[in-house]
Motif scaffolding. Structure first.
Motif, PDB file in Angstrom:
ATOM      1  N   ASN A 249       0.866  -1.173   0.000  1.00  0.00           N
ATOM      2  CA  ASN A 249       0.000   0.000   0.000  1.00  0.00           C
ATOM      3  C   ASN A 249       0.907   1.229   0.000  1.00  0.00           C
ATOM      4  O   ASN A 249       1.788   1.348   0.857  1.00  0.00           O
ATOM      5  N   PHE A 250       0.704   2.135  -0.931  1.00  0.00           N
ATOM      6  CA  PHE A 250       1.516   3.339  -1.051  1.00  0.00           C
ATOM      7  C   PHE A 250       0.883   4.459  -0.237  1.00  0.00           C
ATOM      8  O   PHE A 250      -0.317   4.715  -0.352  1.00  0.00           O
ATOM      9  N   GLU A 251       1.691   5.145   0.560  1.00  0.00           N
ATOM     10  CA  GLU A 251       1.243   6.330   1.289  1.00  0.00           C
ATOM     11  C   GLU A 251       2.284   7.434   1.065  1.00  0.00           C
ATOM     12  O   GLU A 251       3.474   7.210   1.285  1.00  0.00           O
ATOM     13  N   THR A 252       1.822   8.599   0.628  1.00  0.00           N
ATOM     14  CA  THR A 252       2.716   9.729   0.350  1.00  0.00           C
ATOM     15  C   THR A 252       2.823  10.627   1.572  1.00  0.00           C
ATOM     16  O   THR A 252       1.808  11.065   2.118  1.00  0.00           O
ATOM     17  N   VAL A 253       4.052  10.883   1.993  1.00  0.00           N
ATOM     18  CA  VAL A 253       4.315  11.788   3.116  1.00  0.00           C
ATOM     19  C   VAL A 253       4.679  13.144   2.519  1.00  0.00           C
ATOM     20  O   VAL A 253       5.727  13.296   1.878  1.00  0.00           O
ATOM     21  N   HIS A 254       3.814  14.122   2.717  1.00  0.00           N
ATOM     22  CA  HIS A 254       3.998  15.440   2.108  1.00  0.00           C
ATOM     23  C   HIS A 254       4.805  16.362   3.026  1.00  0.00           C
ATOM     24  O   HIS A 254       4.859  16.152   4.246  1.00  0.00           O
ATOM     25  N   PRO A 255       5.418  17.405   2.455  1.00  0.00           N
ATOM     26  CA  PRO A 255       6.033  18.434   3.299  1.00  0.00           C
ATOM     27  C   PRO A 255       4.997  19.076   4.211  1.00  0.00           C
ATOM     28  O   PRO A 255       3.786  19.045   3.926  1.00  0.00           O
ATOM     29  N   ILE A 256       5.447  19.668   5.296  1.00  0.00           N
ATOM     30  CA  ILE A 256       4.546  20.293   6.269  1.00  0.00           C
ATOM     31  C   ILE A 256       3.838  21.464   5.608  1.00  0.00           C
ATOM     32  O   ILE A 256       4.479  22.358   5.048  1.00  0.00           O
ATOM     33  N   ALA A 257       2.518  21.468   5.686  1.00  0.00           N
ATOM     34  CA  ALA A 257       1.743  22.488   4.981  1.00  0.00           C
ATOM     35  C   ALA A 257       1.744  23.834   5.695  1.00  0.00           C
ATOM     36  O   ALA A 257       1.800  24.888   5.065  1.00  0.00           O
ATOM     37  N   ASP A 258       1.687  23.833   7.004  1.00  0.00           N
ATOM     38  CA  ASP A 258       1.536  25.069   7.776  1.00  0.00           C
ATOM     39  C   ASP A 258       2.899  25.634   8.156  1.00  0.00           C
ATOM     40  O   ASP A 258       3.739  24.931   8.730  1.00  0.00           O
ATOM     41  N   ALA A 259       3.107  26.925   7.866  1.00  0.00           N
ATOM     42  CA  ALA A 259       4.406  27.561   8.121  1.00  0.00           C
ATOM     43  C   ALA A 259       4.741  27.588   9.607  1.00  0.00           C
ATOM     44  O   ALA A 259       5.888  27.319  10.005  1.00  0.00           O
ATOM     45  N   GLN A 260       3.772  27.926  10.455  1.00  0.00           N
ATOM     46  CA  GLN A 260       4.042  28.008  11.887  1.00  0.00           C
ATOM     47  C   GLN A 260       4.375  26.641  12.464  1.00  0.00           C
ATOM     48  O   GLN A 260       5.260  26.510  13.309  1.00  0.00           O
ATOM     49  N   THR A 261       3.674  25.619  11.985  1.00  0.00           N
ATOM     50  CA  THR A 261       3.957  24.261  12.451  1.00  0.00           C
ATOM     51  C   THR A 261       5.373  23.855  12.082  1.00  0.00           C
ATOM     52  O   THR A 261       6.096  23.254  12.884  1.00  0.00           O
ATOM     53  N   GLU A 262       5.784  24.194  10.859  1.00  0.00           N
ATOM     54  CA  GLU A 262       7.145  23.855  10.434  1.00  0.00           C
ATOM     55  C   GLU A 262       8.174  24.632  11.246  1.00  0.00           C
ATOM     56  O   GLU A 262       9.198  24.079  11.664  1.00  0.00           O
TER      57      GLU A 262
END
Length: 393
Positions: A249-262
């Motif tokens: 099963n493929f799952e894509t891990v994306h970059p962090i979307a929220d600037a403050q969270t990053e």
């Protein structure tokens, strides 16, 4: 910070380690969650699926209360707040856990630096109690790393016997019903990758050299499965066969979307890195905000204001941002006297020069675009960065 005279080399205690495994770092949390959630567990699992998700994504600030009858003799606290360890969608973690509960292979894909390996380590530690069963994929990884090898001294003395067999991490996981991790699977040659096809479909491993003996067929114990990781940038290195893809099963891990969270994540991990070096983290939050802004702009190809940015060929990942932030913190601690902001352009240049020589020009273009515009809008921080443009040459 007190400065003392240093005489001779410092010897670290025998128990010291630069990095502890997830099961070591979070041993208290894992023990607490094992007692807290006594619901149904898939065969071989150390925690319930719900507890695995809580371990990775945290308890959302809630203090979990442990009933008194489950604390007896265990030395566990009455309550515990579980912090989030992976910054990503809860639904992604839940899908990963369900995949593993179904004993299906899980493949985590994404850009470099998106915490795929960290997520696989956390999953393995929570599900199996250990993340140590790991194969690091490279162009030099052989089929033995996924199947088995031999103790050649015993092989010469006794011939092919079960005692002479040397289990791979995959074979150990099969015998014990645990999760095995295969890092950078697309870095392995296709013929090596395909050793996983029969393992994931038949859930057994044949050892033809032991034909006719008790150990010639090894069947996977309940709970066994595989977590693999692959970088999207490496997709063309050793393309996975269709047969192997169907087993995952493929799952894509994306970059962090929220600037403050990053930014919060970068600050937290950089602080931890500097503290491990024996110093305090003193970099101003405004400097970190600017640093993360640069990384996000160059990564996405568009600034927060909507200005187009030419993306560099190198990956401007969160992991790289953490390294730069940690370097700024170490410079402030051990080489005091300068302004951390003045060091940002030099460290950024070190990041973008890794893959493509033209990325230097792209970084200069970013300075001539968003950096200059923000400076003209009156920001003192960005004005100072604009004044440092010459240090990029």
């Amino acid at each position: 910070m007190t400065v003392t005279e240093h005489v001779g080399p410092t010897v670290a205690p025998e128990t010291a380690a630069q990095v502890l495994s997830a099961e070591q770092r979070y041993a208290d949390e894992l023990a607490f969650l094992a007692a807290y959630d006594d619901g149904a567990r898939p065969p071989g699992w150390a925690l319930t699926p719900r507890a695995v998700v809580t371990f990775i994504r945290g308890s959302d600030g809630e203090a979990l209360k442990l009933p008194a009858d489950r604390r007896t003799g265990a030395g566990l606290p009455a309550s515990m707040t579980i912090p989030a360890k992976f910054v990503g969608e809860r639904s992604l973690v839940e899908r990963c856990v369900v995949t593993l509960a179904g004993e299906r292979g899980l493949l985590l894909v994404g850009e470099p630096g998106t915490a795929k390996s960290m997520l696989s380590e956390l999953l393995a530690a929570a599900v199996s109690g250990t993340s140590a069963l790991t194969v690091q994929g490279t162009a030099g990884t052989t089929e033995e790393a996924l199947r088995y090898g031999w103790n050649y001294a015993l092989l010469l003395a006794q011939g092919p016997t079960p005692q002479a067999l040397v289990d791979s991490p995959v074979l150990t996981a099969m015998r014990t019903g645990r999760v095995v991790r295969v890092e950078e699977v697309t870095r392995c040659l296709p013929e090596v990758q395909d050793a996983l096809v029969s393992i994931l479909s038949d859930r057994r491993m044949n050892v033809p050299e032991l034909s006719g003996t008790e150990g010639d067929l090894i069947r996977a114990a309940p709970g066994f499965t595989v977590i693999a990781t692959a970088n999207l940038r490496d997709r063309g290195v050793s393309e996975m066969s269709s047969a192997l893809k169907r087993r995952f099963n493929f799952e894509t891990v994306h970059p962090i979307a929220d600037a403050q969270t990053e930014t919060d994540l970068v600050r937290r991990q950089a602080t931890a890195a500097v503290q491990r070096a024996g110093a305090a983290y003193t970099v101003d939050d405004a400097v970190l905000d600017a640093l993360v802004t640069v990384f996000r702009d160059l990564r996405s190809g568009r600034s927060g204001e909507g200005w187009d940015v030419e993306r560099p060929g190198t990956v401007m990942s969160t992991a790289e941002a953490v390294q730069v932030a940690a370097s700024l913190g170490l410079s402030a601690a051990y080489l005091p006297g300068g302004d951390a902001l003045d060091l940002v352009p030099g460290h950024l240049l070190g990041v973008v020069r890794k893959d493509d020589k033209d990325d230097h020009a792209r970084l200069l273009g970013y300075w001539d675009g968003p950096v200059r515009r923000r400076a003209e809008d009156g920001s003192a921080m960005w004005r100072r960065l604009w004044d440092l443009r010459e240090s990029l040459r």
